[in-house]
Motif scaffolding. Structure first.
Motif, short mmCIF file in Angstrom:
data_model
loop_
_atom_site.label_atom_id
_atom_site.label_comp_id
_atom_site.label_asym_id
_atom_site.label_seq_id
_atom_site.Cartn_x
_atom_site.Cartn_y
_atom_site.Cartn_z
N SER A 107 0.84 -1.20 0.00
CA SER A 107 0.00 0.00 0.00
C SER A 107 0.87 1.25 0.00
O SER A 107 2.11 1.18 0.11
CB SER A 107 -0.91 0.01 1.24
N THR A 119 -0.70 -6.12 2.05
CA THR A 119 -2.06 -6.62 2.24
C THR A 119 -2.33 -7.72 1.22
O THR A 119 -1.71 -7.76 0.15
CB THR A 119 -3.11 -5.50 2.07
N ASN A 139 -8.52 -9.38 0.00
CA ASN A 139 -8.90 -9.48 1.41
C ASN A 139 -7.92 -8.64 2.22
O ASN A 139 -7.05 -9.16 2.92
CB ASN A 139 -8.89 -10.94 1.89
N GLU A 140 -8.08 -7.31 2.14
CA GLU A 140 -7.12 -6.38 2.72
C GLU A 140 -7.06 -6.48 4.24
O GLU A 140 -6.07 -6.06 4.85
CB GLU A 140 -7.46 -4.94 2.31
N ASN A 141 -8.11 -7.01 4.88
CA ASN A 141 -8.14 -7.09 6.34
C ASN A 141 -7.50 -8.37 6.88
O ASN A 141 -7.40 -8.54 8.10
CB ASN A 141 -9.58 -7.00 6.85
N ASN A 151 -4.79 -10.95 8.14
CA ASN A 151 -3.49 -10.87 8.80
C ASN A 151 -2.50 -11.73 8.01
O ASN A 151 -2.57 -12.95 8.04
CB ASN A 151 -3.60 -11.35 10.25
N SER A 188 -8.68 -16.83 0.64
CA SER A 188 -8.48 -15.60 1.40
C SER A 188 -7.60 -15.81 2.62
O SER A 188 -7.32 -14.86 3.34
CB SER A 188 -9.84 -15.03 1.84
N ASN A 199 -8.29 -17.85 5.22
CA ASN A 199 -9.04 -18.19 6.42
C ASN A 199 -9.14 -19.71 6.57
O ASN A 199 -9.26 -20.44 5.59
CB ASN A 199 -10.46 -17.59 6.36
#
Length: 353
Positions: free
Chosen positions: A196, A202, A206-208, A210, A227, A229
């Protein structure tokens, strides 16, 4: 004293020689002037053109871009609101946004800027192409809200730090894109990272997420999706046991009756680990037998109620029979007293009928 002076001078010359040379990047995506300024950050700015040598480098960069469709580019030239156009000045009252200077040896304007003091105006570099390069270049003013390609200038090397990712993985850097990384985990999962403007990595899409956990192994029965998860493994998608003539398998064993309570309960799944929670249903697995007293106590209460009802019914029947016998005896006594024995016989015959 002369020794230290010479040492300082030598150090200054070394620093000056080692300063990175300015570089230019041409961006063909159209932006407003303010958006173009933001896209040049970090480590860059809309280019200034202080002299002919810098202009030559910029024109060569435009030509090397190998795109002759763009003829106008935002450069870091601007006149703010409240500043008037000055036809007597080389930059006509405009200033370079990087340092607020008005110095430039190349000040050819295509037309005179719009004579206004109340509107902000921004500068464009107009070019014309020939067979072997850019043949001419001039300045032009325009409203800052219009969208044009733009030219950034960088004089420092800006890079995102190395991504901090746990677990075994490989990092692949594209040769022509220093702000993108491909992450390949030992499990085979692939992720694309983007740097960024704040120099933070990022996950694309899925920028959020970790990024430090991208290549960590999930618990047994889970796997990572695109993503990053951890999600429950879908056996039908993983090994295709539901294809063909095979009946679909479920995560629960058949329903079995509970010998203590008489209720049907679902036993725990044998194929899934204990820490896997079923997300698709609200089925609760009954793991312990019910308390026997939950059945005995209600049965005893029901039996007592039944006995009480029997006693009440018997008492009512007995009372009715006693009252009937009493009434019959009274009628017989009255008949004997009034009519004698003949009347008594009639009463008896009446009762027999």
């Amino acid at each position: 004293m002369e020794f230290w002076t010479g040492l300082y001078l030598l150090s200054f010359l070394n620093i000056a020689c080692c300063l990175p040379e300015s570089s230019y990047t041409v961006h063909l995506n159209k932006r407003s002037f303010i958006d173009a300024e933001n896209d040049c950050r970090p480590g860059g700015f809309l280019t200034n053109i202080p002299n002919a040598k810098e202009m030559e480098k910029i024109l060569k960069t435009i030509w090397d871009k190998n795109n002759k469709t763009a003829n106008s580019f935002w450069i870091g030239l601007k006149k703010d609101i409240g500043t008037c156009v000055r036809p007597d000045l080389p930059l006509k009252g405009f200033k370079w946004t990087v340092d607020n200077t008005i110095q430039s040896d190349v000040t050819k304007w295509k037309t005179e800027p719009l004579g206004t003091c109340t509107d902000a105006r921004c500068g464009l570099l107009l070019v014309e192409y020939g067979e072997s390069g850019v043949t001419s270049s001039r300045f032009l003013d325009a409203t800052c809200r219009k969208e044009h390609p733009f030219i950034c200038k960088r004089n420092i090397k800006v890079e995102c730090p190395r991504p901090d990712i746990s677990g075994t993985h490989d990092i692949i850097q594209r040769s022509n894109d220093p702000f993108t990384r491909e992450i390949v985990c030992s499990s085979g999962a692939n992720f694309t990272l983007a740097c960024s403007k704040d120099l933070v990595w990022t996950v694309v899409g899925n920028e959020n997420m970790n990024i430090s956990q991208l290549c960590q192994e999930c618990k047994k029965g889970y796997s990572r999706d695109s993503s990053g998860n951890c999600v429950v493994v879908n056996k039908c998608e993983e090994s295709k046991p539901c294809d063909g003539s095979k009946p679909p398998t479920t995560d629960l064993t058949p329903v079995k009756p509970n010998v203590n309570t008489g209720k049907s309960v679902l036993t725990k799944p044998t194929s899934l680990p204990d820490d896997v929670r079923m997300n698709d249903t609200d089925v609760h697995v009954e793991e312990s037998a019910g308390d026997v007293s939950n059945i005995i106590v209600p049965a005893i209460i029901a039996l007592l109620i039944f006995i009480v009802l029997l006693v009440i019914v018997a008492a009512i029947v007995k009372g009715c029979l006693r009252r009937r016998s009493r009434n019959l005896a009274q009628r017989k006594a009255e008949a004997v007293a009034l009519n004698g024995s003949s009347s008594m016989e009639k009463v008896n015959e009446k009762e027999e009928t």
